[in-house]
Each structure stands twice: as C-alpha cells, then as structure tokens.
Design a protein around this motif. Structure first.
Motif, PDB file in Angstrom:
ATOM      1  N   MET A  90      14.310  46.815  58.986  1.00  0.00           N
ATOM      2  CA  MET A  90      13.601  48.076  58.798  1.00  0.00           C
ATOM      3  C   MET A  90      14.583  49.234  58.951  1.00  0.00           C
ATOM      4  O   MET A  90      15.435  49.234  59.838  1.00  0.00           O
ATOM      5  N   THR A  91      14.451  50.216  58.080  1.00  0.00           N
ATOM      6  CA  THR A  91      15.333  51.374  58.112  1.00  0.00           C
ATOM      7  C   THR A  91      15.002  52.261  59.303  1.00  0.00           C
ATOM      8  O   THR A  91      13.855  52.600  59.546  1.00  0.00           O
ATOM      9  N   SER A  92      16.032  52.633  60.051  1.00  0.00           N
ATOM     10  CA  SER A  92      15.865  53.541  61.182  1.00  0.00           C
ATOM     11  C   SER A  92      16.096  54.963  60.692  1.00  0.00           C
ATOM     12  O   SER A  92      17.162  55.281  60.150  1.00  0.00           O
ATOM     13  N   ILE A  95      14.636  54.243  50.389  1.00  0.00           N
ATOM     14  CA  ILE A  95      14.363  54.692  51.752  1.00  0.00           C
ATOM     15  C   ILE A  95      13.225  55.707  51.682  1.00  0.00           C
ATOM     16  O   ILE A  95      13.400  56.828  51.193  1.00  0.00           O
ATOM     17  N   ALA A  96      12.045  55.299  52.125  1.00  0.00           N
ATOM     18  CA  ALA A  96      10.893  56.192  52.135  1.00  0.00           C
ATOM     19  C   ALA A  96      11.048  57.203  53.261  1.00  0.00           C
ATOM     20  O   ALA A  96      11.495  56.873  54.364  1.00  0.00           O
ATOM     21  N   LEU A  97      10.663  58.445  52.983  1.00  0.00           N
ATOM     22  CA  LEU A  97      10.829  59.535  53.935  1.00  0.00           C
ATOM     23  C   LEU A  97       9.474  60.165  54.259  1.00  0.00           C
ATOM     24  O   LEU A  97       8.546  60.106  53.440  1.00  0.00           O
ATOM     25  N   GLY A 119      28.075  60.767  56.569  1.00  0.00           N
ATOM     26  CA  GLY A 119      28.857  61.480  57.559  1.00  0.00           C
ATOM     27  C   GLY A 119      29.008  60.663  58.817  1.00  0.00           C
ATOM     28  O   GLY A 119      28.675  59.474  58.863  1.00  0.00           O
ATOM     29  N   GLY A 120      29.516  61.320  59.865  1.00  0.00           N
ATOM     30  CA  GLY A 120      29.843  60.625  61.090  1.00  0.00           C
ATOM     31  C   GLY A 120      31.282  60.155  61.059  1.00  0.00           C
ATOM     32  O   GLY A 120      31.924  60.122  60.005  1.00  0.00           O
ATOM     33  N   ALA A 121      31.795  59.772  62.204  1.00  0.00           N
ATOM     34  CA  ALA A 121      33.201  59.395  62.319  1.00  0.00           C
ATOM     35  C   ALA A 121      33.599  58.272  61.372  1.00  0.00           C
ATOM     36  O   ALA A 121      34.715  58.245  60.847  1.00  0.00           O
ATOM     37  N   ASP A 122      32.680  57.337  61.136  1.00  0.00           N
ATOM     38  CA  ASP A 122      32.986  56.216  60.253  1.00  0.00           C
ATOM     39  C   ASP A 122      32.268  56.310  58.907  1.00  0.00           C
ATOM     40  O   ASP A 122      32.275  55.356  58.126  1.00  0.00           O
ATOM     41  N   LEU A 123      31.658  57.469  58.627  1.00  0.00           N
ATOM     42  CA  LEU A 123      30.990  57.725  57.333  1.00  0.00           C
ATOM     43  C   LEU A 123      29.921  56.697  57.009  1.00  0.00           C
ATOM     44  O   LEU A 123      29.748  56.296  55.852  1.00  0.00           O
ATOM     45  N   THR A 124      29.153  56.297  58.010  1.00  0.00           N
ATOM     46  CA  THR A 124      28.089  55.318  57.776  1.00  0.00           C
ATOM     47  C   THR A 124      26.688  55.885  57.938  1.00  0.00           C
ATOM     48  O   THR A 124      25.704  55.198  57.650  1.00  0.00           O
ATOM     49  N   ASP A 125      26.585  57.129  58.417  1.00  0.00           N
ATOM     50  CA  ASP A 125      25.274  57.751  58.634  1.00  0.00           C
ATOM     51  C   ASP A 125      24.905  58.597  57.423  1.00  0.00           C
ATOM     52  O   ASP A 125      25.683  59.442  56.977  1.00  0.00           O
ATOM     53  N   LEU A 126      23.717  58.387  56.880  1.00  0.00           N
ATOM     54  CA  LEU A 126      23.267  59.115  55.703  1.00  0.00           C
ATOM     55  C   LEU A 126      22.431  60.320  56.127  1.00  0.00           C
ATOM     56  O   LEU A 126      21.339  60.169  56.674  1.00  0.00           O
ATOM     57  N   TYR A 127      22.948  61.524  55.879  1.00  0.00           N
ATOM     58  CA  TYR A 127      22.240  62.764  56.178  1.00  0.00           C
ATOM     59  C   TYR A 127      21.465  63.219  54.946  1.00  0.00           C
ATOM     60  O   TYR A 127      21.973  63.148  53.816  1.00  0.00           O
ATOM     61  N   PRO A 136      20.970  56.285  60.416  1.00  0.00           N
ATOM     62  CA  PRO A 136      22.203  55.724  60.985  1.00  0.00           C
ATOM     63  C   PRO A 136      22.538  54.376  60.349  1.00  0.00           C
ATOM     64  O   PRO A 136      21.666  53.540  60.114  1.00  0.00           O
ATOM     65  N   GLY A 137      23.822  54.171  60.070  1.00  0.00           N
ATOM     66  CA  GLY A 137      24.271  52.887  59.546  1.00  0.00           C
ATOM     67  C   GLY A 137      23.695  52.525  58.195  1.00  0.00           C
ATOM     68  O   GLY A 137      23.540  51.342  57.879  1.00  0.00           O
ATOM     69  N   ALA A 138      23.406  53.526  57.377  1.00  0.00           N
ATOM     70  CA  ALA A 138      22.784  53.258  56.077  1.00  0.00           C
ATOM     71  C   ALA A 138      23.725  52.565  55.100  1.00  0.00           C
ATOM     72  O   ALA A 138      23.309  51.822  54.218  1.00  0.00           O
TER      73      ALA A 138
END
Length: 294
Positions: free
Chosen positions: A1-3, A238-240, A251-259, A281-283
């Motif tokens: 499940m997407t967080s 990804i439903a919003l 973004g984020g330090a490792d570019l894994t978070d989708l803003y 996070p982690g998308a």
C-alpha cells in the motif's frame, strides 16, 4: 500500500512546480496565483516564502545560487550567480533583474523546466486559456530566447529521459503526453503522442521522469499521479485525497520521495489538503535535476 504524507500543510491557490534543489537540499515550489515562491527543508522543517511582484509560474535553482523565475512578463533572476551572499532563502536581497522580457497582454508564464544542457524551457498560457495563445520557449544562459512551440494552449509538464535523447511534453487541454527526439542542436524533433488520456481520468499537468526513464504525471481533476513506462504503458496509479494535483518531483537526500503540489482554485468545496504539498516516501528513484546555467 502506498504511504502518503503531508509534507507542507498550506492553502495555496495554485501550488505548482516542485523542484528539488540538490545544492541546498531543499524543495522549491510556487503558488502561481498567490505570487509566492516557497522553499522547504525536510530535515529541519524550515520554510521560507518570497512574494514576487507578478504571478510566478515556476522557480528553479541557478548554478551559482539564486533562482530563475518564469513570471507574467518574462523570465527573471533573483540573486546573481556567483554572489558571495547566501542563497539559503529565495529573497530579493541579492537583487532582481530581467533575463528575458516578453510582454503579451493577457498572457503569463506557467510551468518550466531546466534541460540537461542548463537551458530553461519556459511555458506560457493566456489567462482565459484561449486555444493556441501560449508558447514553449528555450531561454539560454545569456537570455537568448527561441520559441520552439507557438501553438500551445496551457504549457505544462516538460522533462527529459535519463540519457537526454527524449523530451516529454504536455499541453494540458490536448489530453496527451507527447514525446520528441532531441537532436544534436538540443532542440526537439519528431513530435508524437506517447499517451492519450481518457476524459474520466482528468487532465495531464506537471510531470517528472525517474531514473528508469518512466514518466510520472499529476492529473488535474483526476485526483491521482500516474506512472507510464517509456513505451506509454500505464504502470502505477497513486490515488490522492485531493481533486487537483498539479505537478510532482522526486526529492530528499536519495531522491526517492515523490513530492506533489496541489491546487484549490476553482473548487466550490476543496478538500482540507487542497493547496498543500503531499509526499510519497520511497515512491521510486528520481533523477538529479540540473540547475539553470545563467
């Protein structure tokens, strides 16, 4: 499940253009109709806001510090490149100057993106969204402007494949995601449709390309972000909780978070999170975005 989390609780009228600033390790985004450029440091929680004198369609970091902004009447610069002053906040202390002015009554700057070669690709649209009233232009570091597309209605998402050989582009009312080949002259050629969107899915808006070459698109009036493979196959949805997501960026330090930026304009009963910035996070794994060379 997407967080799904709320990165920034806000009430932006038309939140847009999330961009990860790798130099400052912060998110830059704009409220177009609020004439505001925002930054957010997810580690410290620090936020800054700068009010611009005109509606601001996009703000991107510059190689030497400061910002390039796509305004109503053209493209301008905050904080001169190479300035000895701090670029930790997008304020006018470093000064503002126009890089390229193009006053067209009834028209404003909209979404923009920086190409792998450091040029700014600045889109525009008419306030009344008249068909063909906008454009997509390439702005070089020295301010030289070249109109690449001149029959655009609402210029939105622009992005490049990891190898820079493909450019993706969205003119929102067409309900298409288009792809071009990028020539040695750094200009797009051979335009063709990658994806055609069904009416019940909403309108494609801003986009970003991940490290695997897949295209993530925010859907205005569609309440979702969708990921497409390089051959146009729908890979993920990804439903919003909001009706009008506008754009997305890793973004984020490792570019894994989708803003994901969102809007509340035009909604009779907006969701409480409309106008906020959401994060998954982690998308996936994003690409480091180049800074404007000027």
């Amino acid at each position: 499940m997407t967080s799904l989390d709320v990165a920034i609780r806000a009430d932006a009228a038309l939140g847009e253009g999330p961009t990860w600033d790798t130099r400052e390790q912060r998110l830059i985004w704009v409220d177009i109709l609020g004439s505001r450029v925002h930054t957010y440091d997810p580690l410290s929680g620090r936020r800054t806001v700068m009010v611009t004198e005109q509606h601001v369609g996009a703000a991107k970091p510059r190689v030497g510090g400061g910002l390039v902004v796509n305004l109503r009447d053209g493209v301008g610069l905050y904080g001169p490149a190479g300035s000895s002053g701090s670029s930790s906040s997008p304020n006018a202390s470093g000064g503002f100057r126009w890089l390229h002015r193009e006053l067209v009554p009834g028209r404003r700057g909209n979404d923009a993106a920086v190409a792998p070669d450091g040029a700014l690709w600045a889109g525009s649209m008419r306030y009344d969204e008249d068909r063909g009233g906008g454009a997509l232009s390439r702005i070089a570091a020295d301010g030289t402007a070249h109109t690449v597309l001149d029959d655009v209605t609402v210029s939105n998402g622009t992005g490049w494949s990891p190898d820079g050989r493909l450019m993706y582009y969205i003119d929102t009312p067409t309900r298409r995601i288009d792809v071009f080949d990028v020539g040695e002259d750094q200009l797009p050629h051979n335009r063709r449709g990658l994806v055609t969107i069904d009416a019940d899915e909403g309108y494609p808006d801003g986009l970003t390309v991940d490290a695997e070459g897949c295209v993530w698109v925010a859907f205005w009036d569609g309440g979702a972000v969708r990921r497409y493979t390089p051959d146009g196959r729908l890979d993920r949805v990804i439903a919003l909780p909001v009706r009008r997501p506008t754009a997305c960026a890793f973004g984020g330090a490792d570019l894994t978070d989708l803003y994901i930026t969102t809007a509340r304009t035009g909604l009779v009963a907006p969701h409480p999170l409309s106008g906020s910035v959401l994060v998954v996070p982690g998308a996936g794994k994003g690409l480091a975005q180049p800074a404007f060379a000027g």
